[in-house]
Design a protein around this motif. Structure first.
Motif, PDB file in Angstrom:
ATOM      1  N   SER A 120       0.839  -1.196   0.000  1.00  0.00           N
ATOM      2  CA  SER A 120       0.000   0.000   0.000  1.00  0.00           C
ATOM      3  C   SER A 120       0.872   1.243   0.000  1.00  0.00           C
ATOM      4  O   SER A 120       0.982   1.942   1.019  1.00  0.00           O
ATOM      5  CB  SER A 120      -0.909   0.006   1.235  1.00  0.00           C
ATOM      6  OG  SER A 120      -1.698  -1.154   1.259  1.00  0.00           O
ATOM      7  N   ALA A 138       2.088   4.838   0.023  1.00  0.00           N
ATOM      8  CA  ALA A 138       1.445   6.114   0.340  1.00  0.00           C
ATOM      9  C   ALA A 138       2.067   7.257  -0.447  1.00  0.00           C
ATOM     10  O   ALA A 138       1.516   8.351  -0.495  1.00  0.00           O
ATOM     11  CB  ALA A 138       1.565   6.393   1.834  1.00  0.00           C
ATOM     12  N   ASP A 161       7.501   4.467  -2.393  1.00  0.00           N
ATOM     13  CA  ASP A 161       7.382   4.199  -0.962  1.00  0.00           C
ATOM     14  C   ASP A 161       8.203   2.955  -0.637  1.00  0.00           C
ATOM     15  O   ASP A 161       7.875   1.855  -1.073  1.00  0.00           O
ATOM     16  CB  ASP A 161       5.917   3.976  -0.600  1.00  0.00           C
ATOM     17  CG  ASP A 161       5.646   4.105   0.888  1.00  0.00           C
ATOM     18  OD1 ASP A 161       6.600   4.047   1.678  1.00  0.00           O
ATOM     19  OD2 ASP A 161       4.464   4.240   1.257  1.00  0.00           O
TER      20      ASP A 161
END
Length: 187
Positions: A73, A75, A79
């Motif tokens: 995930s 951000a 990342d």
């Protein structure tokens, strides 16, 4: 498994695929006979959807153009979430040029200020930058988390050794001393 439609030529030699002008697939595509086979692509590849390599090791989200390494995930645009101390390295030869890495602010308003932020938890190490000439000289600049959050410039790899300039959070400045007691203390 299933149908294969080819545009251009495919030459297979020891499970190496060459000269693929376009590859369209819905579902999984496997080449070779084991998961550790080498798979190489030369040219460009267009992906609609997400690409996951080694389950959460390298993740590309084509919806928001984000890349995650160590996180599924991301951000940020890039990342990196690593548990090792050696998380990121930029290395190169300038071949006579002056700059290896440029961090440039392309903002157009006064709120586009921070180019590089160094953050640390209150009980973690020091947010600092180290400048070094291999084998000869090292300087460090940053906040000494273990010494009352003083801003320091040190002639050493760590901020608490050979401190040359200290600024206490209240504004006292020390030159040659890590503990200034007045607005300006010179030792």
């Amino acid at each position: 498994y299933g149908d294969v439609s080819v545009t251009g030529s495919i030459y297979a030699d020891n499970y190496i695929i060459k000269n693929v002008s376009q590859f369209d697939s819905s579902g999984s595509s496997n080449f070779g006979d084991s998961s550790d086979d080498l798979h190489e692509f030369t040219g460009s590849m267009s992906v609609s959807g997400n690409v996951t390599v080694d389950t959460d090791t390298f993740y590309v989200n084509s919806t928001n153009n984000r890349v995650g390494i160590g996180t599924a995930s991301p951000a940020y645009i890039l990342d990196i979430s690593a548990s090792a101390a050696e998380a990121l390295r930029l290395q190169g030869s300038t071949s006579g040029q002056d700059v290896n890495c440029v961090i440039e602010n392309k903002g157009t308003s006064s709120g586009d200020d921070t180019l590089l932020g160094l953050y640390a938890q209150p009980s973690a190490g020091d947010p600092s930058i180290r400048f070094a000439i291999a084998g000869t000289e090292t300087w460090s600049v940053g906040i000494d988390n273990s010494d009352s959050d003083k801003f320091k410039i040190s002639q050493a790899p760590s901020l608490n050794t050979d401190t040359r300039l200290t600024i206490r959070p209240m504004g006292d400045v020390g030159i040659g001393t890590p503990n200034p007691t007045d607005l300006l203390t010179v030792s």
